[in-house]
Design a protein around this motif. Structure first.
Motif, PDB file in Angstrom:
ATOM      1  N   GLY A  94       0.785  -1.233   0.000  1.00 27.72           N
ATOM      2  CA  GLY A  94       0.000   0.000   0.000  1.00 27.72           C
ATOM      3  C   GLY A  94       0.812   1.276   0.000  1.00 27.72           C
ATOM      4  O   GLY A  94       0.261   2.367   0.019  1.00 27.72           O
ATOM      5  N   GLY A  96       2.691   2.341  -2.416  1.00 33.81           N
ATOM      6  CA  GLY A  96       2.602   2.980  -3.731  1.00 33.81           C
ATOM      7  C   GLY A  96       3.566   2.421  -4.768  1.00 33.81           C
ATOM      8  O   GLY A  96       3.866   3.091  -5.756  1.00 33.81           O
ATOM      9  N   LYS A  97       4.016   1.183  -4.573  1.00 34.08           N
ATOM     10  CA  LYS A  97       4.968   0.590  -5.522  1.00 34.08           C
ATOM     11  C   LYS A  97       4.339   0.431  -6.904  1.00 34.08           C
ATOM     12  O   LYS A  97       4.933   0.792  -7.914  1.00 34.08           O
ATOM     13  CB  LYS A  97       5.435  -0.788  -5.021  1.00 34.08           C
ATOM     14  CG  LYS A  97       6.118  -0.765  -3.683  1.00 34.08           C
ATOM     15  CD  LYS A  97       6.578  -2.153  -3.271  1.00 34.08           C
ATOM     16  CE  LYS A  97       5.437  -3.123  -2.980  1.00 34.08           C
ATOM     17  NZ  LYS A  97       4.577  -2.735  -1.848  1.00 34.08           N
ATOM     18  N   SER A  98       3.123  -0.116  -6.917  1.00 33.59           N
ATOM     19  CA  SER A  98       2.467  -0.331  -8.210  1.00 33.59           C
ATOM     20  C   SER A  98       2.194   1.000  -8.896  1.00 33.59           C
ATOM     21  O   SER A  98       2.345   1.123 -10.115  1.00 33.59           O
ATOM     22  CB  SER A  98       1.152  -1.089  -8.016  1.00 33.59           C
ATOM     23  OG  SER A  98       1.388  -2.302  -7.346  1.00 33.59           O
ATOM     24  N   THR A  99       1.817   1.989  -8.106  1.00 38.59           N
ATOM     25  CA  THR A  99       1.544   3.315  -8.658  1.00 38.59           C
ATOM     26  C   THR A  99       2.806   3.900  -9.291  1.00 38.59           C
ATOM     27  O   THR A  99       2.799   4.361 -10.427  1.00 38.59           O
ATOM     28  CB  THR A  99       1.035   4.255  -7.538  1.00 38.59           C
ATOM     29  OG1 THR A  99      -0.074   3.626  -6.895  1.00 38.59           O
ATOM     30  CG2 THR A  99       0.616   5.587  -8.087  1.00 38.59           C
ATOM     31  N   ARG A 130      -6.418   1.913 -12.151  1.00 42.14           N
ATOM     32  CA  ARG A 130      -5.395   2.752 -11.541  1.00 42.14           C
ATOM     33  C   ARG A 130      -4.839   3.735 -12.571  1.00 42.14           C
ATOM     34  O   ARG A 130      -4.652   4.918 -12.286  1.00 42.14           O
ATOM     35  CB  ARG A 130      -4.275   1.896 -10.971  1.00 42.14           C
ATOM     36  CG  ARG A 130      -3.214   2.756 -10.315  1.00 42.14           C
ATOM     37  CD  ARG A 130      -2.052   1.993  -9.728  1.00 42.14           C
ATOM     38  NE  ARG A 130      -2.400   1.193  -8.577  1.00 42.14           N
ATOM     39  CZ  ARG A 130      -2.262  -0.130  -8.530  1.00 42.14           C
ATOM     40  NH1 ARG A 130      -1.785  -0.775  -9.567  1.00 42.14           N
ATOM     41  NH2 ARG A 130      -2.591  -0.795  -7.461  1.00 42.14           N
ATOM     42  N   ARG A 133      -7.045   6.629 -12.961  1.00 38.88           N
ATOM     43  CA  ARG A 133      -6.915   7.539 -11.836  1.00 38.88           C
ATOM     44  C   ARG A 133      -5.661   8.407 -11.981  1.00 38.88           C
ATOM     45  O   ARG A 133      -5.627   9.559 -11.559  1.00 38.88           O
ATOM     46  CB  ARG A 133      -6.834   6.698 -10.565  1.00 38.88           C
ATOM     47  CG  ARG A 133      -6.849   7.506  -9.315  1.00 38.88           C
ATOM     48  CD  ARG A 133      -7.093   6.608  -8.129  1.00 38.88           C
ATOM     49  NE  ARG A 133      -6.938   7.358  -6.896  1.00 38.88           N
ATOM     50  CZ  ARG A 133      -6.896   6.817  -5.694  1.00 38.88           C
ATOM     51  NH1 ARG A 133      -7.001   5.516  -5.563  1.00 38.88           N
ATOM     52  NH2 ARG A 133      -6.750   7.564  -4.626  1.00 38.88           N
ATOM     53  N   THR A 264      -0.696  11.824  -3.983  1.00 37.93           N
ATOM     54  CA  THR A 264      -1.885  12.671  -4.083  1.00 37.93           C
ATOM     55  C   THR A 264      -3.052  11.825  -4.592  1.00 37.93           C
ATOM     56  O   THR A 264      -2.883  10.642  -4.870  1.00 37.93           O
ATOM     57  CB  THR A 264      -1.660  13.817  -5.086  1.00 37.93           C
ATOM     58  OG1 THR A 264      -1.611  13.241  -6.404  1.00 37.93           O
ATOM     59  CG2 THR A 264      -0.371  14.558  -4.810  1.00 37.93           C
ATOM     60  N   GLY A 265      -4.193  12.446  -4.716  1.00 37.45           N
ATOM     61  CA  GLY A 265      -5.357  11.724  -5.222  1.00 37.45           C
ATOM     62  C   GLY A 265      -5.184  11.251  -6.653  1.00 37.45           C
ATOM     63  O   GLY A 265      -5.852  10.326  -7.102  1.00 37.45           O
ATOM     64  N   GLY A 267      -2.157  10.160  -8.036  1.00 36.74           N
ATOM     65  CA  GLY A 267      -0.851   9.547  -8.205  1.00 36.74           C
ATOM     66  C   GLY A 267       0.255  10.269  -7.466  1.00 36.74           C
ATOM     67  O   GLY A 267       0.017  11.121  -6.624  1.00 36.74           O
TER      68      GLY A 267
HETATM   69  P1  TYD Z   1      -0.301   0.902  -4.571  1.00 37.53           P
HETATM   70  O1  TYD Z   1       0.502   1.460  -5.675  1.00 37.53           O
HETATM   71  O2  TYD Z   1      -1.343  -0.088  -4.917  1.00 37.53           O
HETATM   72  O3  TYD Z   1       0.647   0.290  -3.443  1.00 37.53           O
HETATM   73  P2  TYD Z   1       1.532  -1.043  -3.458  1.00 37.53           P
HETATM   74  O4  TYD Z   1       1.647  -1.519  -4.853  1.00 37.53           O
HETATM   75  O5  TYD Z   1       2.855  -0.608  -2.853  1.00 37.53           O
HETATM   76  O6  TYD Z   1       0.852  -2.009  -2.562  1.00 37.53           O
HETATM   77  O7  TYD Z   1      -0.919   2.148  -3.802  1.00 37.53           O
HETATM   78  C1  TYD Z   1      -1.931   1.942  -2.943  1.00 37.53           C
HETATM   79  C2  TYD Z   1      -2.234   3.163  -2.105  1.00 37.53           C
HETATM   80  O8  TYD Z   1      -2.005   4.389  -2.739  1.00 37.53           O
HETATM   81  C3  TYD Z   1      -3.689   3.115  -1.742  1.00 37.53           C
HETATM   82  O9  TYD Z   1      -3.772   3.262  -0.352  1.00 37.53           O
HETATM   83  C4  TYD Z   1      -4.302   4.231  -2.468  1.00 37.53           C
HETATM   84  C5  TYD Z   1      -3.180   5.176  -2.700  1.00 37.53           C
HETATM   85  N1  TYD Z   1      -3.310   5.934  -3.945  1.00 37.53           N
HETATM   86  C6  TYD Z   1      -3.468   7.301  -3.888  1.00 37.53           C
HETATM   87  O10 TYD Z   1      -3.555   7.903  -2.821  1.00 37.53           O
HETATM   88  N2  TYD Z   1      -3.558   7.998  -5.056  1.00 37.53           N
HETATM   89  C7  TYD Z   1      -3.487   7.374  -6.261  1.00 37.53           C
HETATM   90  O11 TYD Z   1      -3.553   8.049  -7.299  1.00 37.53           O
HETATM   91  C8  TYD Z   1      -3.326   5.962  -6.295  1.00 37.53           C
HETATM   92  C9  TYD Z   1      -3.251   5.226  -7.597  1.00 37.53           C
HETATM   93  C10 TYD Z   1      -3.230   5.285  -5.122  1.00 37.53           C
END
Ligand code: TYD
Ligand code: MG
Length: 463
Positions: A94, A96-99, A130, A133, A264-265, A267
């Protein structure tokens, strides 16, 4: 046929043993030994293949590095991704790695590089959501939800070789090369080996996402850390918006640079001037806080160090530190006690680096000491002052590197005073009044003079 030797592998550190044990002999963890298949099937009859040995001198045809254009990411990787290199990106779930990696993949795609994002955790639709978003729905990133490494390698070996391949995450991958169950250390290691071979063979850069366990290690195999070219970690406090990208190991770049982002909201936003961010919520006028003028990699960074010193109710006083080295704190406390007459043995001491940053520089000694003494004596430090300098065991304040850059950053952010080692004497920019200190005791006396609580001098009765 002889029975295959039993193979028990520690799920924490990856050490193998012939016999099961309740506790891993290598890392000391309990209940982590799990029986797994052998890493590779024995192929005893195979003869060695003859290969060509090349001279060191030779032409490299293609640009070895490709930058993503995301400055904070490029800084940490050392200027972009090297062809054929494999990175491991670790971080809490959570965080933000995937983001981050979807944004990096999109940046590569924008630069007309082929970028492929394989998700083993989420369905294609979720990744698309995602991307929407993040405002990246139009990016030409290629997507798949796959977990079989052989299928991934077979698919990507056709056509143009990707310039970037993201595997999210390595823990979800499995390979037929080993017999172990998916998710085990042996599988993770086997899958990583397969993907690394793919990278080296094709020249595609591969980023593996790795989950982090509770104690901050990249889950399962430390061995994967040794196999890859670079290990990055993505950190941050869950409650705060900052995210820090840090290189723990990097064969092709520095390991002391950090990249700072804000979640942020829509990314991750790059933070080009992190000092502003880290100082944005300062608690002005209260005792126990000092602004440290630090350096992270090549970049100066101002950050607030907060201390709380309070009489203890325990037999052994507490020492807790967040964001700094605990043994460094012990050392500063010992020097304060031994050379500056500050008695702390009856006090609990808490030290915190604001904003979830982790400082590694010894140059923070003076700032930490100032915050501690300020808290102990209820003497607020001037709000427009920065502090830096290393403290030696003799109580002297020692010079630190890059003084000019620290002072310049302080000036840029409106600070007008700096407390620094003697060596900084001629480096102060206009508008910053420098106070050099040769010994920590001088600084302590200065701070305590304004305090409402007297310093309890060792060996001298109060009053
Ligand atoms: P994510 O990239 O899924 O984390 P990981 O891959 O490391 O598990 O990010 C998840 C968190 O980021 C989730 O709590 C929602 C938040 N988030 C934002 O606040 N803004 C965004 O634009 C996105 C895509 C996620
Ligand atoms: Mg994820």
């Amino acid at each position: 046929m002889a029975a295959r030797a039993q193979n028990f592998v520690c799920q924490s550190c990856g050490a193998a043993a012939a016999r099961w044990a309740g506790r891993c002999e290598a890392c000391g963890e309990w209940n982590t030994m799990v029986e797994e298949g052998a890493l590779a099937p024995a192929r005893s009859s195979r003869k060695g293949r003859v290969f060509v040995i090349e001279p060191l001198k030779g032409a490299t045809h293609e640009a070895p590095r490709a930058a993503s254009g995301i400055a904070e990411f490029d800084r940490v990787t050392g200027g972009g991704l090297v062809r054929g290199s494999v990175l491991l990106l670790g971080g809490d779930p959570g965080i933000g790695k995937s983001t981050l990696l979807l944004e990096v993949a999109a940046a590569f795609a924008r630069a007309r590089h082929r970028a492929v994002y394989i998700s083993g955790e989420e369905a294609v639709a979720q990744v698309r959501l995602r991307a929407e978003r993040l405002g990246l729905s139009e990016a030409t990133v290629e997507l798949a939800a796959e977990t079989a490494v052989e299928d991934i390698v077979a698919t990507l070996s056709h056509g143009a070789i990707p310039r970037l391949l993201v595997i999210d995450s390595i823990q979800t991958m499995w390979t037929q090369a080993v017999e172990a169950a998916p998710g085990t250390v042996t599988q993770v290691r086997g899958s990583a080996a397969e993907l690394i071979r793919f990278a080296k063979r094709t020249g595609s850069a591969v980023i593996l996402v790795g989950h982090v366990t509770k104690d901050g290690q990249i889950a399962g195999p430390r061995v994967v850390e040794h196999m890859v070219d670079a290990v990055l970690s993505f950190e941050g406090e869950g409650s705060q918006q900052f995210r820090i990208l840090r290189a723990i190991k990097n064969r092709f770049g520095p390991t002391d640079e950090i990249g700072v982002f804000e979640m942020t909201g829509a990314g991750l936003r790059e933070v080009a001037n992190p000092s502003e961010l880290f100082l944005s919520e300062r608690d002005l006028g209260s005792p126990g806080t000092a602004v440290f003028a630090g350096i992270e990699g090549t970049r100066p960074l101002l950050v607030e160090i907060q201390a709380l010193v309070a009489p203890t109710t325990l037999g052994t006083p507490r020492r807790a530190v967040v964001g700094w080295d605990a043994s460094r704190l012990s050392m500063v406390l010992a020097v304060l006690e031994a050379h500056c007459g500050v008695r702390l043995s009856g006090h609990d001491v808490y030290l915190n680096v604001a904003g979830g940053l982790r400082i590694q520089e010894p140059a923070a000694d003076v700032a930490a000491a100032a915050a501690l003494v300020s808290s102990l004596t209820h003497a607020p430090l001037p709000a427009d002052a920065v502090y830096f300098g290393e403290v030696s065991l003799s109580g002297a304040v020692r010079p630190v590197a890059q003084t000019a850059a620290r002072l310049k950053e302080a000036q840029k952010l409106g600070f007008t005073r700096a407390v620094a080692p003697e060596s900084a004497r001629n480096e102060s920019p206009d508008g910053v009044a420098l106070k050099t200190v040769g010994a920590l005791a001088d600084l302590v006396a200065d701070i305590a003079r304004d305090g409402t609580a007297p310093l309890r001098r060792v060996g001298r009765p109060d009053g």
